[in-house]
Design a protein around this motif. Structure first.
Motif, mmCIF file in Angstrom:
data_model
loop_
_atom_site.group_PDB
_atom_site.id
_atom_site.type_symbol
_atom_site.label_atom_id
_atom_site.label_comp_id
_atom_site.label_asym_id
_atom_site.label_seq_id
_atom_site.Cartn_x
_atom_site.Cartn_y
_atom_site.Cartn_z
ATOM 1 N N THR A 122 0.825 -1.213 0.000
ATOM 2 C CA THR A 122 0.000 0.000 0.000
ATOM 3 C C THR A 122 0.861 1.266 0.000
ATOM 4 N N PHE A 123 2.122 1.134 -0.364
ATOM 5 C CA PHE A 123 3.053 2.261 -0.308
ATOM 6 C C PHE A 123 2.529 3.481 -1.058
ATOM 7 N N GLN A 124 2.106 3.287 -2.325
ATOM 8 C CA GLN A 124 1.673 4.430 -3.144
ATOM 9 C C GLN A 124 0.466 5.127 -2.518
ATOM 10 N N ARG A 125 -0.514 4.330 -2.087
ATOM 11 C CA ARG A 125 -1.714 4.944 -1.502
ATOM 12 C C ARG A 125 -1.407 5.638 -0.184
ATOM 13 N N ASP A 126 -0.645 4.960 0.682
ATOM 14 C CA ASP A 126 -0.380 5.514 2.006
ATOM 15 C C ASP A 126 0.444 6.792 1.933
ATOM 16 N N THR A 127 1.342 6.874 0.936
ATOM 17 C CA THR A 127 2.124 8.095 0.763
ATOM 18 C C THR A 127 1.217 9.257 0.366
ATOM 19 N N GLY A 128 0.304 9.016 -0.587
ATOM 20 C CA GLY A 128 -0.643 10.052 -0.979
ATOM 21 C C GLY A 128 -1.586 10.415 0.148
ATOM 22 N N LEU A 129 -2.021 9.412 0.897
ATOM 23 C CA LEU A 129 -2.926 9.645 2.022
ATOM 24 C C LEU A 129 -2.273 10.505 3.087
ATOM 25 N N LEU A 130 -1.034 10.186 3.434
ATOM 26 C CA LEU A 130 -0.321 10.969 4.439
ATOM 27 C C LEU A 130 -0.104 12.401 3.962
ATOM 28 N N ALA A 131 0.179 12.558 2.670
ATOM 29 C CA ALA A 131 0.382 13.896 2.119
ATOM 30 C C ALA A 131 -0.872 14.756 2.258
ATOM 31 N N VAL A 132 -2.030 14.151 2.041
ATOM 32 C CA VAL A 132 -3.290 14.892 2.145
ATOM 33 C C VAL A 132 -3.625 15.195 3.601
ATOM 34 N N LEU A 133 -3.502 14.195 4.476
ATOM 35 C CA LEU A 133 -3.803 14.408 5.889
ATOM 36 C C LEU A 133 -2.855 15.426 6.514
#
Length: 315
Positions: free
Chosen positions: A145-156
């Motif tokens: 889930t690296f790609q999703r979690d990186t984008g998610l953390l960036a937004v949060l």
């Protein structure tokens, strides 16, 4: 509205989200429809108003200020100050609406003279620079889930609430900013993203396209990787546990998405942004709630001014 039409026979069932068998309840439903509330806020209002109806048999038109005070005392015997204030705030909001909507049926607002309990604002629970760095290092660890979690953390990391992120669609991102259409207490608006965050979010969407997905505007911005329901919208719980797990990898105990929101707000003020502009970006409705972030920023600014006045470098 006559007392007979407004009164009911109360059930003794425990507090739940199900609609009670109560002829006063249609007024509650009408109140909720008149307000633009998130599902979580509606759930909270229903719970608190049902709690009150289980406490009293009186119709809405016969509720007095004395009874509201008695109810407050009843709550204080078993609930925390914050819980008492949540219950009273729900009643204040409801009776404020009822008084305006049905002035011929209710002569006054019985909650107006009842004050909430005074509770000092809790300190901002922002992360230190070292903790933020550790969190970004944790998200870089190899995972499916690296790609999703990186984008998610960036937004949060840009101060969005977990519920707001869960509601985002691909079309809510225009390549520069995010548009929050469903926010807490009508706190909709736009949030510009930093260059790094845009790159991280773009990389996640491109990764999805390379896997054969057609990222229509109506598609969820973040998808679940659950083996039970892969590809569906990543919900509030999914976001919560993803951040919690990242926190554990980074050595940050009890990390929640909301601590990232605290970190964002405090960071803006520490960098010298005008509090009005910072509050616009975080979409805080209450200035009082926002002051917790300003308090730390003012303390940091005062400390810098202290060393500057002494002609010394900060230790």
């Amino acid at each position: 509205m006559s007392p007979q039409a407004d009164s009911i026979a109360l059930t003794t069932q425990p507090i739940s989200d199900s609609r009670p068998i109560d002829l006063r309840w249609p007024r509650v439903e009408e109140f909720l429809k008149a307000r633009s509330l998130s599902p979580n806020s509606q759930k909270a209002y229903r719970r608190e108003l049902q709690r009150f109806l289980l406490w009293t048999n009186n119709p809405w038109s016969e509720i007095t200020t004395r009874q509201i005070v008695q109810y407050k005392n009843h709550l204080e015997a078993s609930l925390t100050d914050n819980s008492v204030n949540r219950a009273l705030s729900a009643l204040k909001s409801f009776f404020g609406w009822l008084w305006k909507a049905y002035p011929d049926s209710i002569s006054h607002n019985p909650t107006q003279a009842v004050a909430l309990k005074k509770i000092p604002l809790p300190p901002a629970m922002d992360l230190s620079e070292l903790e933020v760095e550790a969190l970004w290092q944790a998200v870089q660890m190899p995972s499916s889930t690296f790609q999703r979690d990186t984008g998610l953390l960036a937004v949060l990391a840009h101060g969005l609430r977990a519920g707001e992120v869960a509601a985002l669609n691909v079309g809510d991102y225009d390549g520069v900013r995010l548009t929050i259409r469903k926010g807490k207490d009508d706190s909709s608006g736009t949030v510009p993203l930093s260059k790094a965050a845009r790159c991280q979010l773009d990389a996640y969407l491109e990764w999805r396209r390379q896997k054969g997905e057609r990222c229509h505007k109506s598609k969820p911005l973040f998808l679940s990787h659950s083996p039970i329901k892969p590809g569906v919208r990543l919900g509030y719980q999914g976001i919560y546990y993803t951040i919690k797990e990242l926190g554990e990898k980074a050595g940050i105990r009890n990390l929640t998405p909301h601590r990232l929101r605290h970190t964002y707000a405090t960071k803006l003020l520490l960098k010298g942004m005008d509090s009005l502009h910072a509050r616009t970006l975080t979409r805080h409705k209450s200035e009082a709630n926002f002051k917790r972030y300003a308090k730390r920023a003012l303390a940091a600014a005062a400390e810098r001014a202290f060393y500057q006045a002494l002609g010394e470098e900060p230790p």
